[in-house]
Design an enzyme around this catalytic site. Structure first.
Site, PDB file in Angstrom:
ATOM      1  N   ASP A   1       0.829  -1.204   0.000  1.00  0.00           N
ATOM      2  CA  ASP A   1       0.000   0.000   0.000  1.00  0.00           C
ATOM      3  C   ASP A   1       0.867   1.259   0.000  1.00  0.00           C
ATOM      4  O   ASP A   1       1.708   1.437   0.874  1.00  0.00           O
ATOM      5  CB  ASP A   1      -0.894  -0.030   1.247  1.00  0.00           C
ATOM      6  CG  ASP A   1      -2.174   0.759   1.087  1.00  0.00           C
ATOM      7  OD1 ASP A   1      -2.125   1.833   0.485  1.00  0.00           O
ATOM      8  OD2 ASP A   1      -3.221   0.288   1.583  1.00  0.00           O
TER       9      ASP A   1
ATOM     10  N   THR B   1      -6.811   3.417  -2.406  1.00  0.00           N
ATOM     11  CA  THR B   1      -6.630   2.029  -1.983  1.00  0.00           C
ATOM     12  C   THR B   1      -7.708   1.092  -2.530  1.00  0.00           C
ATOM     13  O   THR B   1      -7.391   0.023  -3.064  1.00  0.00           O
ATOM     14  CB  THR B   1      -6.609   1.956  -0.445  1.00  0.00           C
ATOM     15  OG1 THR B   1      -5.501   2.712   0.034  1.00  0.00           O
ATOM     16  CG2 THR B   1      -6.471   0.522   0.035  1.00  0.00           C
TER      17      THR B   1
ATOM     18  N   ASP C   1      -9.741  -3.723   5.742  1.00  0.00           N
ATOM     19  CA  ASP C   1     -10.796  -4.594   5.222  1.00  0.00           C
ATOM     20  C   ASP C   1     -10.848  -4.568   3.699  1.00  0.00           C
ATOM     21  O   ASP C   1     -10.905  -5.621   3.055  1.00  0.00           O
ATOM     22  CB  ASP C   1     -12.156  -4.217   5.824  1.00  0.00           C
ATOM     23  CG  ASP C   1     -12.442  -2.725   5.807  1.00  0.00           C
ATOM     24  OD1 ASP C   1     -12.218  -2.076   4.773  1.00  0.00           O
ATOM     25  OD2 ASP C   1     -12.901  -2.199   6.834  1.00  0.00           O
ATOM     26  N   ARG C   2     -10.778  -3.388   3.090  1.00  0.00           N
ATOM     27  CA  ARG C   2     -10.877  -3.300   1.636  1.00  0.00           C
ATOM     28  C   ARG C   2      -9.673  -3.941   0.946  1.00  0.00           C
ATOM     29  O   ARG C   2      -9.782  -4.437  -0.175  1.00  0.00           O
ATOM     30  CB  ARG C   2     -11.047  -1.852   1.185  1.00  0.00           C
ATOM     31  CG  ARG C   2      -9.951  -0.889   1.617  1.00  0.00           C
ATOM     32  CD  ARG C   2     -10.337   0.550   1.260  1.00  0.00           C
ATOM     33  NE  ARG C   2      -9.334   1.536   1.657  1.00  0.00           N
ATOM     34  CZ  ARG C   2      -9.293   2.155   2.824  1.00  0.00           C
ATOM     35  NH1 ARG C   2     -10.194   1.867   3.736  1.00  0.00           N
ATOM     36  NH2 ARG C   2      -8.360   3.062   3.089  1.00  0.00           N
TER      37      ARG C   2
ATOM     38  N   ASP D   1      -0.976  -0.338  -4.760  1.00  0.00           N
ATOM     39  CA  ASP D   1      -2.308   0.164  -5.103  1.00  0.00           C
ATOM     40  C   ASP D   1      -2.284   1.628  -5.525  1.00  0.00           C
ATOM     41  O   ASP D   1      -3.280   2.144  -6.040  1.00  0.00           O
ATOM     42  CB  ASP D   1      -3.276  -0.034  -3.935  1.00  0.00           C
ATOM     43  CG  ASP D   1      -2.774   0.616  -2.651  1.00  0.00           C
ATOM     44  OD1 ASP D   1      -1.594   1.017  -2.595  1.00  0.00           O
ATOM     45  OD2 ASP D   1      -3.570   0.720  -1.695  1.00  0.00           O
ATOM     46  N   HIS D   2      -1.162   2.290  -5.313  1.00  0.00           N
ATOM     47  CA  HIS D   2      -0.948   3.687  -5.708  1.00  0.00           C
ATOM     48  C   HIS D   2       0.409   4.108  -5.171  1.00  0.00           C
ATOM     49  O   HIS D   2       1.029   3.376  -4.385  1.00  0.00           O
ATOM     50  CB  HIS D   2      -2.042   4.616  -5.157  1.00  0.00           C
ATOM     51  CG  HIS D   2      -2.253   4.490  -3.673  1.00  0.00           C
ATOM     52  ND1 HIS D   2      -1.366   4.984  -2.747  1.00  0.00           N
ATOM     53  CD2 HIS D   2      -3.242   3.899  -2.958  1.00  0.00           C
ATOM     54  CE1 HIS D   2      -1.792   4.724  -1.534  1.00  0.00           C
ATOM     55  NE2 HIS D   2      -2.926   4.043  -1.625  1.00  0.00           N
TER      56      HIS D   2
ATOM     57  N   HIS E   1      -2.437  10.828  -1.756  1.00  0.00           N
ATOM     58  CA  HIS E   1      -2.368  10.322  -3.136  1.00  0.00           C
ATOM     59  C   HIS E   1      -3.748  10.445  -3.752  1.00  0.00           C
ATOM     60  O   HIS E   1      -4.693  10.895  -3.105  1.00  0.00           O
ATOM     61  CB  HIS E   1      -1.923   8.855  -3.113  1.00  0.00           C
ATOM     62  CG  HIS E   1      -2.679   8.046  -2.102  1.00  0.00           C
ATOM     63  ND1 HIS E   1      -3.906   7.484  -2.354  1.00  0.00           N
ATOM     64  CD2 HIS E   1      -2.387   7.747  -0.800  1.00  0.00           C
ATOM     65  CE1 HIS E   1      -4.342   6.863  -1.262  1.00  0.00           C
ATOM     66  NE2 HIS E   1      -3.445   7.011  -0.304  1.00  0.00           N
TER      67      HIS E   1
END
Length: 543
Positions: free
Chosen positions: A35, A76, A159-160, A349-350, A483
């Site tokens: 992440d 995310t 969670d995501r 994710d970024h 971000h």
């Protein structure tokens, strides 16, 4: 007779080929997302890494050095969804971590689901599922292809980060609930009760041991790849005057969310790695010839990045510790699944932008957009221009949602309303581009920020006017970083493939995040995710 003999010989020759194709499939695919990992963290900290973590992945695997997100926003939720669905928010529907749902007339969370209950906690933290994601993941397709025999398990502190990668058919997704509990939890979407191995892990209270002193892994003077420890650009933690090493986490916990604090330190990644190893053992992943999938997201890098920024000693220490955690997971995979029997990919994710106040101190154009003040100005302009109250339903994620019932009632033309709002926005400081719904639905952009906006625009869920800030400008406090943009610092992230079926090498050819899922699908010989828009990266696949 000769013809039958030829057919028999042909069949005998084909049979080993079929067996070979089946046997070439890895027993386990591990999809790792770090992440908020910029690509240059890989090169910047290279000299500090050991040989068995990031370096092993690069030196034995295939490194795509010019890999990018091809949509906005780079958050995310969309990031994790796009990696595993092989498509962008335009099709997978995850347009943000949360967004305004104009049909429900409320803000919704990308993984929130009131129709399910928590498992492993009495809190609301477990009421989550992938139901808002519109497309399948490669894990879903592997489950379908194997008649549901191949397992899929998702793991992340967030969670995501656990739910979206694992997909709709996952056997389980687990995320960490801190507060006073320090437990890994899930929801009734997956199961009625936690399996014994999860209960045992929680009961061991291993998670609680990570509330300890965080000091640098090595002599802080050796951390040459980051700025000074004490500066004006970092938040730090409540209860400590300076954002400087060391951090007594046990003492700081009461003012920083109790065990939630673990997430915001590199020890959250260590905890994730330990739980992942427990999952591999507890679920018997990679123990037969049917391919299993483990999705693994390291979330603490994001928490630390938001808190301390790109140039901090804390982010450097976090990546050196993550390198050790990766090495530990790879070693465990060698021992349990078998060296050369599993395939790993690692991406992010970024990325993240340098703290704008730091950039300004270095004379680089950058700054902050006060969305609260600017949103009020937008609403005031709309009221004065159209003589109507409540024409704007919501402003969030740099998008303006218009109330079409109000427009119809007042006889307003949607096209003209959008155009006038866009014209107003373009005159505001720090806003560089504006797009209307009509432009994004009818136009076809193939390059630049315009194409990224379009790839992130979902006709059903997105707003009616989308605006883009100048490079280096963010909606955030003046410490730490964030971000979400389509600029290089947010889009350029690592992509490394490693293990069974993967060639060794590297490439500077441009690749995009939606290429990952079809590449894994092609390697497994399964259907691509149903909304996939990427292409298989055939250069890495062994013949």
């Amino acid at each position: 007779m000769r013809r039958y003999l030829f057919i028999l010989i042909l069949l005998l020759n084909l049979s080993p080929l079929k067996a070979q194709i089946v046997n070439e499939k890895p027993k386990l695919v591990v999809g790792i997302v770090v992440d908020q990992m910029r690509y240059d963290y890989l090169t910047r900290f290279w000299g500090q890494f050991g040989d068995e973590g990031f370096k092993r992945l690069v030196n034995e695997g295939f490194n795509f050095k010019n890999n990018h997100f091809n949509y906005v926003p780079t958050y995310t939720g969309p990031g994790h969804a796009s990696v595993f669905t092989g498509t962008t928010p335009e099709y997978n529907g995850i347009i943000g971590n949360g967004w305004f749902d104009k049909f429900e007339n409320k803000s919704v969370y990308c993984a929130g689901d009131d129709s399910v209950e928590s498992v492993g906690t009495t809190s609301e933290a477990g009421r989550m599922s992938p139901h808002r994601m519109k497309s399948t993941t490669f894990g879903d397709e592997n489950r379908l292809h194997t008649q549901m025999k191949g397992k899929t398990i998702g793991i992340a502190l967030k969670d995501r980060g656990a739910i979206l990668p694992a997909g709709h058919t996952a056997n389980a997704a687990y995320w960490f609930h801190g507060r006073e509990e320090a437990k890994w939890i899930t929801s009734t979407y997956y199961m009625k009760g936690l399996p014994d191995w999860v209960k045992n892990f929680n009961n061991s209270e291993k998670a609680k041991t990570y509330l300890k002193t965080w000091n640098t892994l090595r002599d802080i003077n050796s951390y040459k790849e980051s700025g000074v420890d004490e500066n004006d650009f970092e938040f730090g933690y409540q209860g400590k005057e300076t954002a400087t090493f060391p951090y007594d986490l046990k003492t700081l916990a009461s003012e920083n969310g109790e065990y939630e604090l673990i997430k915001a330190t590199p020890f959250g990644n260590d905890l994730t790695a330990e739980f992942a190893k427990a999952a591999i053992k507890g679920e018997n992943l990679g123990k037969d010839d049917v391919t299993d999938v483990l999705t693994l997201s390291f979330s603490s890098t994001d928490y630390v990045g938001h808190n301390f920024g790109v140039n901090s000693k804390e982010i450097e220490d976090t990546y050196l510790r993550l390198d050790l955690a990766l090495a530990d997971v790879l070693k465990y995979l060698d021992q349990t699944v078998g060296e050369g029997e599993y395939t790993v990919f690692l991406t992010a994710d970024h990325g993240g932008v340098d703290v704008p106040s730091y950039l300004k101190s270095r004379k680089i154009p950058s700054g902050y957009f006060d969305d609260v003040t600017e949103n009020k100005k937008i609403e005031e302009f709309v009221r004065e221009e159209f003589k109507v109250d409540s024409l704007i339903q919501n402003i969030s994620n740099s998008q303006i949602f218009l109330d079409y019932k109000v427009m119809r009632g007042e006889g307003l033309d949607a096209h003209k309303v959008q155009q006038k709002i866009a014209h107003y926005l373009l005159q505001q400081k720090s806003i560089s581009r504006v797009y209307t719904r009509e432009q994004l639905q009818s136009g076809s952009f193939t390059k630049g920020i315009s194409s990224l906006i379009q790839n992130g625009f979902n006709q059903e869920r997105s707003g009616d006017v989308v605006f883009v800030l100048d490079p280096g400008y963010i909606i955030y406090p003046e410490k730490g970083t964030t971000h979400g943009s389509g600029f290089i610092y947010d889009t350029h992230v690592p992509l490394i493939f490693f293990g069974k079926g993967i060639k060794h090498g590297s490439s500077l050819e441009r690749t995009v995040i939606p290429d990952i899922a079809p590449t894994i699908s092609a390697m497994l010989g399964i259907s691509y995710p149903d909304a996939s828009s990427g292409k298989p990266l055939s250069i890495i696949l062994e013949d």
